[in-house]
Structure formats: C-alpha cells, structure tokens
Design an enzyme around this catalytic site. Structure first.
Site, PDB file in Angstrom:
ATOM      1  N   ARG A  67       0.793  -1.249   0.000  1.00  0.00           N
ATOM      2  CA  ARG A  67       0.000   0.000   0.000  1.00  0.00           C
ATOM      3  C   ARG A  67       0.818   1.288   0.000  1.00  0.00           C
ATOM      4  NH1 ARG A  67      -4.136  -2.798  -1.775  1.00  0.00           N
ATOM      5  NH2 ARG A  67      -5.409  -3.831  -0.208  1.00  0.00           N
ATOM      6  N   HIS A 182      -4.372 -11.030 -13.077  1.00  0.00           N
ATOM      7  CA  HIS A 182      -5.576 -11.195 -12.259  1.00  0.00           C
ATOM      8  C   HIS A 182      -6.683 -11.481 -13.271  1.00  0.00           C
ATOM      9  CE1 HIS A 182      -8.567  -9.289  -9.256  1.00  0.00           C
ATOM     10  NE2 HIS A 182      -9.262  -9.490 -10.347  1.00  0.00           N
ATOM     11  N   HIS A 235      -3.636 -15.843  -7.906  1.00  0.00           N
ATOM     12  CA  HIS A 235      -4.733 -16.342  -7.067  1.00  0.00           C
ATOM     13  C   HIS A 235      -5.784 -17.199  -7.792  1.00  0.00           C
ATOM     14  CE1 HIS A 235      -6.308 -12.602  -8.729  1.00  0.00           C
ATOM     15  NE2 HIS A 235      -5.758 -11.841  -7.810  1.00  0.00           N
ATOM     16  N   ASN A 295     -11.344 -10.793  -3.824  1.00  0.00           N
ATOM     17  CA  ASN A 295     -11.442 -10.992  -5.263  1.00  0.00           C
ATOM     18  C   ASN A 295     -10.182 -11.691  -5.783  1.00  0.00           C
ATOM     19  OD1 ASN A 295     -12.368 -10.878  -7.837  1.00  0.00           O
ATOM     20  ND2 ASN A 295     -12.017  -8.694  -8.134  1.00  0.00           N
ATOM     21  N   ASP A 322      -1.524 -12.832  -1.359  1.00  0.00           N
ATOM     22  CA  ASP A 322      -2.418 -11.746  -1.766  1.00  0.00           C
ATOM     23  C   ASP A 322      -2.862 -10.961  -0.527  1.00  0.00           C
ATOM     24  OD1 ASP A 322      -3.876 -10.008  -3.306  1.00  0.00           O
ATOM     25  OD2 ASP A 322      -5.508 -11.392  -3.740  1.00  0.00           O
TER      26      ASP A 322
END
Ligand code: DOR
Length: 438
Positions: A67, A182, A235, A295, A322
C-alpha cells in the site's frame, strides 16, 4: 568480526536439496557458514535453541500489497514487512496498485529505496504492466526490469485488452520475467461481490461466476502459446482454472500459477455463517462478514478440493498470500460497499498447516510451496538453506496453539475472516540475512 549465531538441534527441512533432519546451523555475518550434526558452541556465539521446532528457509511471498506509496493508512512498507516477518516471510513481492502506480523507473526506484530504509525483510517490486494500470499503454518494461522489477501485473484488475496482453507476453519472452494476471472477465463478474452460488442467492448478493476467471485463464494460455511469454496466473480459485492450467502444462505452455491461503482453506459458506459446520441455510448475526469479501471470491468446497489436488500434483506452483490490508472505513460498511481483500500474511502458514494436520497436504509440500515454488520465478538463490547462502531462516513451533486476534496483528489491516480461530503452529523466529527480526 561480527557475532556468530548458532541454531541448535532444530529439525531442518530444506526442500531445495531434499534435506530433512536434526542439524546445527552456524550463521556468520549474513550467511550460512556451516550446517552439521553438531557444532561446538563457544561463549561468543548467540545461541537459539531450536529443539522440537522446525527450521526452514525464510518464506517467499510472490504476491502482497504493501500500500505504500499512497495508502499509508492501510499499510506501509514498515508495517507490512514486520507483519510478513511475523508470518515467517523473508522476501515479499509488492504489487504495484499503489498511488502513484508503480509504472515508471523513478517510482519503482523510490519504492526500492523506501524498502531498504524502512523494510525489515527483502521487498522485490512488481511493476505495472500498463501505465496507471489502465490497460491502454504498456509500461517501459525493459527499463523497469533493469531497475529491479521481477514481473509485471495490473493486479486488482486484469490486463484486459488481448492485444496489449499479447504484446506484454512478447516482451516477457525476451525479458524472461512473468506477466502476472488477475484473471477476471468484467462483463461476467459485473457488480458481483461474492461467489455465484446458492449462498449468494440465499444472501441476495450479486455473484461472480467461475467462468469470469476461467475464460481469461483460457485466453492467457492461448496468448502464451502464441508468444512463448511466461504467464503467471494470480490467485487461482476454481476447479475449471486448475484443469485448464494442468492441461496447458502438459502441452508445455510457459505457465505458472499461485493459490492463496484463503482459497485453500475457506469457502463462500463463511459469508452465510461463520460456523461453516452449521448446516442451517439461514441468515444469522454473523452473516455478511465483509472481512471475507475478496477478489477472486471464496468459492465452494469442490473448488477447494480441486485446488488442494492441484497443489499436490504440481499444477499449482506456489502459495502466495495476496495479503490485502484495508482500513475499518473500507470494511465496516455493507457487503456491497466493502473493499475486496483479506489481511493474512501473519496467519498464512498456520492456517494452511491445518491441511497438513488433516492429511490433505504434506508438511514438505507446504514448505516447498512457500520456498522453492516461488523461487522458480525469482531464482534458485532464494528459498534454499545451503551452506554459503544468505541466512534467511524461519523457525516454527508446530505444536503451539494460538487464537487469531487481529488487534494484535503487526499489519495495519485487521480484516481477517478467521478472527477468533484457534490455529496450531506458530512462527517463533524469523531471521533475515543473519539478523533476528522476529
Ligand atoms: O481482494 C483483492 N484485493 N483482490 C485483488 O486482486 C486486489 C486486492 C487489493 O488490492 O485490495
């Protein structure tokens, strides 16, 4: 000469050279000086008693969100790397969906400098595949690899335009770094907030079908075949995805993939009822827990079974967290409004260790998936406790039980759907380049 560190009589498990046994490990400066059955200690050594513990290569996380820059209220490099170290990780790869996006050499270099200044473990940057991750223009991929990018991704979003993906994979073939996608066809996942299943129907929430992921996995396999570029599927969450990847691997496609701890251990039922053994199909006080909104979404038990099978047969190359820390503002709201993401880097190993206790995967497979699995992408210098290598080491007590209490996380992200769970196994020490960080 710096002080030597002696780790005594731990059970060393080093999948890279298939070692498993009781050893002493001597560390000098930042490297492993000696590994043998017994090393005579002297009073200048700092001693770690590792009896009844396992000693493993420091874990590697190919996929986490730190972040910083831009959302320091959710996480910083300092807090994210401390949390990672608490989870046994000594290397993490940071996703570029920051503000600004990591899409140019100066921004990537400033993250690298920040990581050196404030990180307690190694941070390797993943650069954006497209400018601002908007999917329109590729980033300067050669320059970014030169500056240290280990791969490219627009994670949080798919690389949508197939032509842009084709070009990215063309560059990947030359640069020998992966394009990490993704996979989500947005026309199918549109407005979805959880897995599309009878649970979403029960809860009245819009669902995301498995095919939203699988149709892009298929496309990416075809484009990797066309270009020879390395596609890494982030993922993976569905049975269909692992079937496609298994077949692609058989055909020799340049593909790897990862699975997260939550997709391996949780199902969408947790959004209906935290006690998933409760077979009542009724909405309760703990339904709609936004901490389980992620997600791709948590899927069904048959998807979870397929993911475990695929980890065991080598279709899935690695476990990546993740880790997606969010603030209360992002999660204390309705399920539809909440941000996607789970803070899990501190619980990753212990949560998956439950699968070892249930005989669903072996301990060696679990350690491999966190060490030599991701090292397939980063290189064999990582995840291997050989003499002469960097001393990145994790020591774990497999018998310790603890209760997950997000208030005690070192991560700023308290968004854990397994809050209150009792886990068995605890990371007790993390050593990064010869220094004890946890
Ligand atoms: O749940 C998620 N959260 N999935 C992603 O792909 C992105 C991540 C985030 O950045 O919060």
């Amino acid at each position: 000469m710096s002080k030597k560190l002696l780790i005594q009589q731990g059970k060393l498990i080093n999948p890279a050279n298939k070692t498993a046994g009781i050893f002493d490990i001597l560390i000098q400066d930042n490297k492993i000086k000696e590994i043998s059955n017994f090393i005579e200690p002297n009073e200048t050594f700092e001693i770690i008693d590792a009896r009844n513990k396992i000693v493993v290569p420091g874990f590697i996380d190919l996929h986490c969100h730190l972040r910083e820059p831009g959302q320091e209220f959710k996480e910083t490099v300092a807090t994210g790397t401390m949390a990672a170290a608490a989870g046994g990780f000594t290397t993490v790869c940071a996703m570029p969906n920051t503000f600004p996006t990591i899409d140019s050499k100066p921004i990537l270099e400033s993250l690298t400098n920040l990581s050196k200044a404030t990180g307690v473990i190694r941070v390797l940057p993943i650069a954006a595949a497209t400018i601002k991750s908007e999917g329109k223009t590729l980033t300067e991929m050669f320059e970014l690899v030169d500056a240290g990018a280990i791969g490219f991704s627009d994670d949080g979003k798919p690389i949508y335009d197939p032509f842009i993906m084709r070009q990215a994979l063309n560059f990947s073939a030359q640069l020998k770094v992966p394009i990490i996608n993704h996979c989500e066809v947005l026309e199918l996942s549109k407005n979805g907030v959880m897995n599309e299943s009878w649970v979403s129907t029960q809860l009245g929430l819009p669902g995301i079908p498995n095919s939203a992921e699988e149709s892009m996995v298929s496309r990416d396999i075809l484009l990797s075949k066309l270009t020879g570029g390395h596609i890494h599927i982030a993922h993976v969450s569905t049975s269909g995805s692992v079937n496609l990847i298994r077949q692609a691997k058989k055909e020799g496609v340049n593909i790897t993939c990862e699975v997260t701890p939550h997709h391996l251990t949780l199902t969408d039922r947790i959004i209906l009822n935290k006690d998933v053994s409760n077979q009542d199909f009724v909405i309760s006080n703990d339904s709609y827990d936004t901490r389980a909104k992620v997600n791709p979404p948590l899927r069904t038990s048959s998807d979870v079974e397929s993911l475990i099978e695929a980890l065991n047969d080598g279709t899935i190359d690695m476990i990546a967290t993740d880790h997606a820390p969010h603030s209360d503002v992002d999660k204390i709201c309705t399920f539809s409004e909440a941000a996607f993401g789970i803070s899990n880097i501190e619980t990753a190993f212990s949560s998956i260790y439950q699968l070892v206790l249930n005989n669903q995967i072996s301990l060696t497979k679990l350690i491999e998936s966190l060490t030599i699995g991701p090292a397939k992408i980063l290189g064999p210098q990582y995840g291997n406790l050989d003499q002469g290598n960097l001393a990145d080491i994790t020591i774990i007590d497999l018998n310790e039980q603890w209760k997950v209490n997000p208030a005690e996380f070192l991560s700023k992200g308290k968004n854990s759907p397994i809050d209150g769970s009792i886990l068995t196994s605890k990371v007790v020490k993390t050593i990064y380049q010869g220094k004890i960080v946890i």
